[in-house]
Write an enzyme that holds these catalytic residues in place. Structure first.
Site, PDB file in Angstrom:
ATOM      1  N   TYR A  95      79.006  62.751  60.985  1.00 52.58           N
ATOM      2  CA  TYR A  95      80.246  62.096  60.566  1.00 52.58           C
ATOM      3  C   TYR A  95      80.784  62.590  59.230  1.00 52.58           C
ATOM      4  O   TYR A  95      82.005  62.776  59.075  1.00 52.58           O
ATOM      5  CB  TYR A  95      80.064  60.578  60.582  1.00 52.58           C
ATOM      6  CG  TYR A  95      80.207  60.029  61.980  1.00 52.58           C
ATOM      7  CD1 TYR A  95      81.457  59.703  62.494  1.00 52.58           C
ATOM      8  CD2 TYR A  95      79.089  59.875  62.803  1.00 52.58           C
ATOM      9  CE1 TYR A  95      81.592  59.222  63.788  1.00 52.58           C
ATOM     10  CE2 TYR A  95      79.219  59.398  64.104  1.00 52.58           C
ATOM     11  CZ  TYR A  95      80.472  59.071  64.595  1.00 52.58           C
ATOM     12  OH  TYR A  95      80.609  58.615  65.873  1.00 52.58           O
ATOM     13  N   GLU A 137      77.084  53.123  67.925  1.00 53.22           N
ATOM     14  CA  GLU A 137      76.269  54.133  68.595  1.00 53.22           C
ATOM     15  C   GLU A 137      74.778  53.907  68.364  1.00 53.22           C
ATOM     16  O   GLU A 137      73.959  54.209  69.242  1.00 53.22           O
ATOM     17  CB  GLU A 137      76.700  55.525  68.136  1.00 53.22           C
ATOM     18  CG  GLU A 137      78.074  55.912  68.681  1.00 53.22           C
ATOM     19  CD  GLU A 137      78.731  57.048  67.931  1.00 53.22           C
ATOM     20  OE1 GLU A 137      78.016  57.785  67.204  1.00 53.22           O
ATOM     21  OE2 GLU A 137      79.961  57.196  68.056  1.00 53.22           O
TER      22      GLU A 137
END
Length: 416
Positions: A95, A137
């Site tokens: 990310y 997630e």
């Protein structure tokens, strides 16, 4: 939480993202793969070449800007993308890379509009959105690993049976190489498949819907061979599976994922509409309905080019013989002489609203549809015209999400 100033600044970028969002995401992927070529092991190269991934990301960024003052509104999209990320193996460490690259692309493409103030606001907003993805997630990774028969990452499966279903579709029956149990799944979900392809620089991962009901000692995927055309390259993985993967060979799979699933709590009639290989998740739903609620009213409608490309026809016919609540209809765009002689279809040409209303008793039903994007746009438009509620029309994209709306403005991604 974002402060009012940050929200105001993000909102101010909506017009420029509407006009230049895809340009930003195109540049984003160029930078990403130049600086981090290892990520080419994850991304679908064909979708990159066709621009589908860039458009999907542009829609997601646009949606985040529009709903920045109510991020709960995009939570369904976060969960949907989270399923794909978990299935592909996207991890928290990816990310920050994405965030830095996105800001760089914004700065280059938006020019004077990308002020320090704007970039700082987007950096703050991205951090909050990324944390939401990471949290969702993490739960998905834990659930996939800890469920009965579950596992982490990729697991080796043996091709127990390879079965040709039509001139373009072949099924692969997959059992775990370690002999252990396999995780159950919800009808409509998919698995990520990673074949070992000699001579390839990068690994190639594709997601294929599970085409049988859950509860079997195997997973079945039914793959359409994607041959090349002037507007698109041949499907590297689908062609490899058809031509080079045989019974006894090994494929690597992640645990089932996906949010396009059958709502088993709804007792109303069900209408399943599929086009081409889009029948795979709907066939899983159909078979599950037969096993769990055989008296429920179910209408299965499938559109194919002809009987030659129509896969798993006999399975549907057998289900209809077994369960009196089931009815089915086949629509062939260009039926062959044999199709006409044997009367193997119910409508020639395309599905239209008048015909749909003649075979489906009422719009008060749960509608599920999947197929090529033009097919889904047509079905979506027909259902809207008929007055079917938006929440009763559920659909699945194969590949990056897009929009079924006719207007050209970006929208939040729909189902996979």
């Amino acid at each position: 939480m974002l402060n009012e100033q940050t929200i105001r600044i993000i909102k101010s970028t909506v017009p420029v993202l509407e006009s230049k969002g895809t340009e930003v995401t195109k540049r984003f992927y160029e930078i990403l793969f130049t600086e981090h070529p290892e990520l080419l092991n994850v991304f679908n190269h064909a979708n990159q070449k066709q621009g589908r991934q860039q458009t999907a990301l542009a829609n997601a960024v646009y949606a985040a800007a529009v709903h920045i003052d109510n991020l709960a509104a995009i939570l369904p999209v976060v969960k949907q993308i989270g399923h794909k990320h978990r299935s592909l193996g996207i991890k928290p460490e990816h990310y920050p890379i994405v965030g830095r690259t996105l800001l760089t692309a914004m700065r280059e493409v938006l020019g004077e509009a990308a002020t320090d103030e704007v970039l700082q606001a987007w950096e703050t907003a991205y951090g909050i959105i990324a944390d939401a993805f990471i949290g969702v997630e993490a739960e998905m990774y834990t659930q996939a690993e800890r469920q009965a028969g579950g596992w982490e990452g990729f697991r080796a499966f043996r091709v127990e049976r390879k079965q040709k279903e039509s001139s373009v579709i072949t099924s692969f029956y997959l059992v775990p190489l370690d002999g252990g149990a396999i995780a159950t799944f919800e009808p409509g979900q998919y698995v990520s498949v990673k074949p070992e392809m000699p001579g390839e620089t990068y690994t190639h991962i594709r997601q294929y819907s599970l085409s049988d009901a859950p509860g079997k000692p195997y997973y079945r995927i039914s793959v359409k061979r994607e041959d090349g055309a002037p507007d698109r390259p041949a499907g590297k993985v689908s062609v490899f599976l058809h031509e080079h993967v045989n019974e006894g060979d090994t494929l690597w799979l992640t645990a089932p994922a996906g949010d396009f699933t059958l709502d088993t709590s709804d007792s109303r009639p069900v209408v399943l509409l599929s086009g081409g290989v889009g029948l795979t998740p709907l066939l899983s739903m159909l078979k599950t309905l037969g096993e769990t609620t055989p008296d429920r009213q179910v209408t299965f409608i499938h559109a194919a080019l002809s009987g030659e490309t129509h896969a798993m026809r006999a399975e549907v016919e057998e289900l209809a013989r077994r369960y009196p609540g089931f009815s089915y209809y086949f629509c062939y765009q260009s039926p062959t002489a044999a199709d006409r002689e044997e009367r193997t279809f119910h409508k020639e040409g395309y599905i239209d609203l008048e015909w749909l209303q003649s075979v489906v008793p009422s719009p008060d039903a749960a509608f599920y549809f999947c197929g090529p994007v033009p097919f889904m746009k047509t079905v979506n438009r027909m259902l809207q015209s008929w007055g079917v509620r938006k929440e009763d029309a559920r659909y699945e994209f194969f590949g990056p999400s897009g929009s079924l709306e006719e207007a050209g403005e970006p929208t939040a991604p729909a189902q996979r």
